[in-house]
Write a protein that holds these residues in place. Structure first.
Motif, short mmCIF file in Angstrom:
data_model
loop_
_atom_site.label_atom_id
_atom_site.label_comp_id
_atom_site.label_asym_id
_atom_site.label_seq_id
_atom_site.Cartn_x
_atom_site.Cartn_y
_atom_site.Cartn_z
N ILE A 27 -6.01 2.97 -1.57
CA ILE A 27 -5.59 4.11 -0.76
C ILE A 27 -6.83 4.84 -0.30
O ILE A 27 -7.78 5.03 -1.07
N ASP A 28 -6.85 5.26 0.94
CA ASP A 28 -7.99 5.98 1.50
C ASP A 28 -8.23 7.26 0.70
O ASP A 28 -7.30 8.06 0.54
N PRO A 29 -9.44 7.50 0.18
CA PRO A 29 -9.71 8.72 -0.60
C PRO A 29 -9.53 10.00 0.21
O PRO A 29 -9.36 11.07 -0.35
N ASN A 30 -9.57 9.89 1.53
CA ASN A 30 -9.39 11.07 2.39
C ASN A 30 -7.96 11.18 2.92
O ASN A 30 -7.72 11.92 3.86
N ASP A 31 -7.03 10.46 2.32
CA ASP A 31 -5.63 10.52 2.72
C ASP A 31 -5.17 11.98 2.63
O ASP A 31 -5.25 12.60 1.58
N ARG B 163 0.83 -1.20 0.00
CA ARG B 163 0.00 0.00 0.00
C ARG B 163 0.87 1.26 0.00
O ARG B 163 0.56 2.24 -0.69
N ASP B 164 1.97 1.25 0.75
CA ASP B 164 2.85 2.42 0.80
C ASP B 164 3.50 2.70 -0.56
O ASP B 164 3.65 3.87 -0.94
N LYS B 165 3.86 1.66 -1.29
CA LYS B 165 4.46 1.85 -2.61
C LYS B 165 3.43 2.39 -3.60
O LYS B 165 3.74 3.26 -4.42
#
Length: 105
Positions: free
Chosen positions: A95-99, A56-58
């Motif tokens: 990825i969370d859309p509110n990131d 997820r981080d990549k």
């Protein structure tokens, strides 16, 4: 594995394309120096290799550092006020859309 970005094409009043919808393909690869020399290359030459595991981080890093700047660069000036929504189809690591960092980019 690749991250592909496409959009809906945009046309002006005369029907000419102002934005083709083609944004880019972003591969998940690393560059590693070779350990030994061969007939094709010297030792230490950078070699492109596919990532064996995409986390997820990549994916998040690729979105923020590669894809979003490319979208902004290709986005037409007339549509600059519009919101850009990233849709993650078939994403294993969404990825969370509110990131916070992604929203502020």
């Amino acid at each position: 594995m690749f991250l592909v970005a496409i959009g809906r094409p945009r046309f002006d009043a005369e029907g000419k394309i102002t934005f083709s919808g083609k944004i880019g393909i972003f591969p998940f690869v690393t560059k590693e120096p070779t350990k030994r020399s061969s007939g094709n290359r010297a030792a230490g030459t950078l070699e492109t290799k596919a990532m064996t595991s995409v986390t997820r981080d990549k994916v998040r890093s690729n979105l923020i550092n590669d894809m979003v700047p490319t979208i902004i660069k290709k986005w037409s000036r007339e549509d600059a006020y519009l919101l850009i929504i990233v849709r993650q189809d078939n994403a294993i690591t969404p990825i969370d859309p509110n990131d916070r960092e992604l929203v502020l980019t």
